[in-house]
Design an enzyme around this catalytic site. Sequence first.
Site, PDB file in Angstrom:
ATOM      1  N   MET A  85     -37.671  48.390   8.944  1.00  0.00           N
ATOM      2  CA  MET A  85     -37.843  49.536   8.075  1.00  0.00           C
ATOM      3  C   MET A  85     -36.597  49.758   7.243  1.00  0.00           C
ATOM      4  O   MET A  85     -35.483  49.722   7.745  1.00  0.00           O
ATOM      5  CB  MET A  85     -38.124  50.774   8.915  1.00  0.00           C
ATOM      6  CG  MET A  85     -38.693  51.865   8.109  1.00  0.00           C
ATOM      7  SD  MET A  85     -39.495  53.073   9.141  1.00  0.00           S
ATOM      8  CE  MET A  85     -40.327  53.934   7.850  1.00  0.00           C
ATOM      9  N   CYS A  86     -36.816  49.968   5.967  1.00  0.00           N
ATOM     10  CA  CYS A  86     -35.715  50.229   5.043  1.00  0.00           C
ATOM     11  C   CYS A  86     -35.526  51.743   4.935  1.00  0.00           C
ATOM     12  O   CYS A  86     -36.314  52.424   4.301  1.00  0.00           O
ATOM     13  CB  CYS A  86     -36.035  49.623   3.679  1.00  0.00           C
ATOM     14  SG  CYS A  86     -34.694  49.778   2.514  1.00  0.00           S
ATOM     15  N   LEU A  87     -34.508  52.243   5.596  1.00  0.00           N
ATOM     16  CA  LEU A  87     -34.164  53.663   5.537  1.00  0.00           C
ATOM     17  C   LEU A  87     -32.685  53.748   5.184  1.00  0.00           C
ATOM     18  O   LEU A  87     -31.862  53.196   5.899  1.00  0.00           O
ATOM     19  CB  LEU A  87     -34.352  54.331   6.903  1.00  0.00           C
ATOM     20  CG  LEU A  87     -35.731  54.741   7.345  1.00  0.00           C
ATOM     21  CD1 LEU A  87     -35.667  55.317   8.757  1.00  0.00           C
ATOM     22  CD2 LEU A  87     -36.343  55.755   6.413  1.00  0.00           C
TER      23      LEU A  87
END
Length: 156
Positions: free
Chosen positions: A90-92
């Site tokens: 996940m790109c956070l």
Amino acid sequence: MSTGSRKRIVKELAECHADPPPGTKVQLIDESNVHTWEILMDGPENSVYAGGHFKLNLTLPKDYPFKPPTLNFATKIYHPNVSNDGKGSMCLGMLRSDEWKPPNRLLAVVNMARSLLLEPNPDDAVEPQLADQYKNDRAEFDKTARDWVRRYAAKK
């Protein structure tokens, strides 16, 4: 792992149990290991992920909170901020090493993941082609995302 780190993680787990985001359940995968959490998240109503039931894995490094956790979708999802390589990374922004701050809380990480289901962030995508589709052909993106929910995230 230091005693302080373990105490902090246990305290944050209790916070997630006490006030989870709607449709979210947080638990340890193995009661003897506070560094690996399982997050069960329902797709929010009024989103293309509604009706889906997603499993995420949160892994805390040994030097947490000085290093960020990693968050992965174990359930396949059609989303510009989640990799489609089988890892579900996940790109956070807040989870990047250069942006993570020790005062950040894991409840905020869980809330951020849920908010990305409501509103993906195509400008911070890990899957650029999905971000492009999200911005330029929203109807097709929504159709495919709903199809993936039916195929991979429907409650069995």
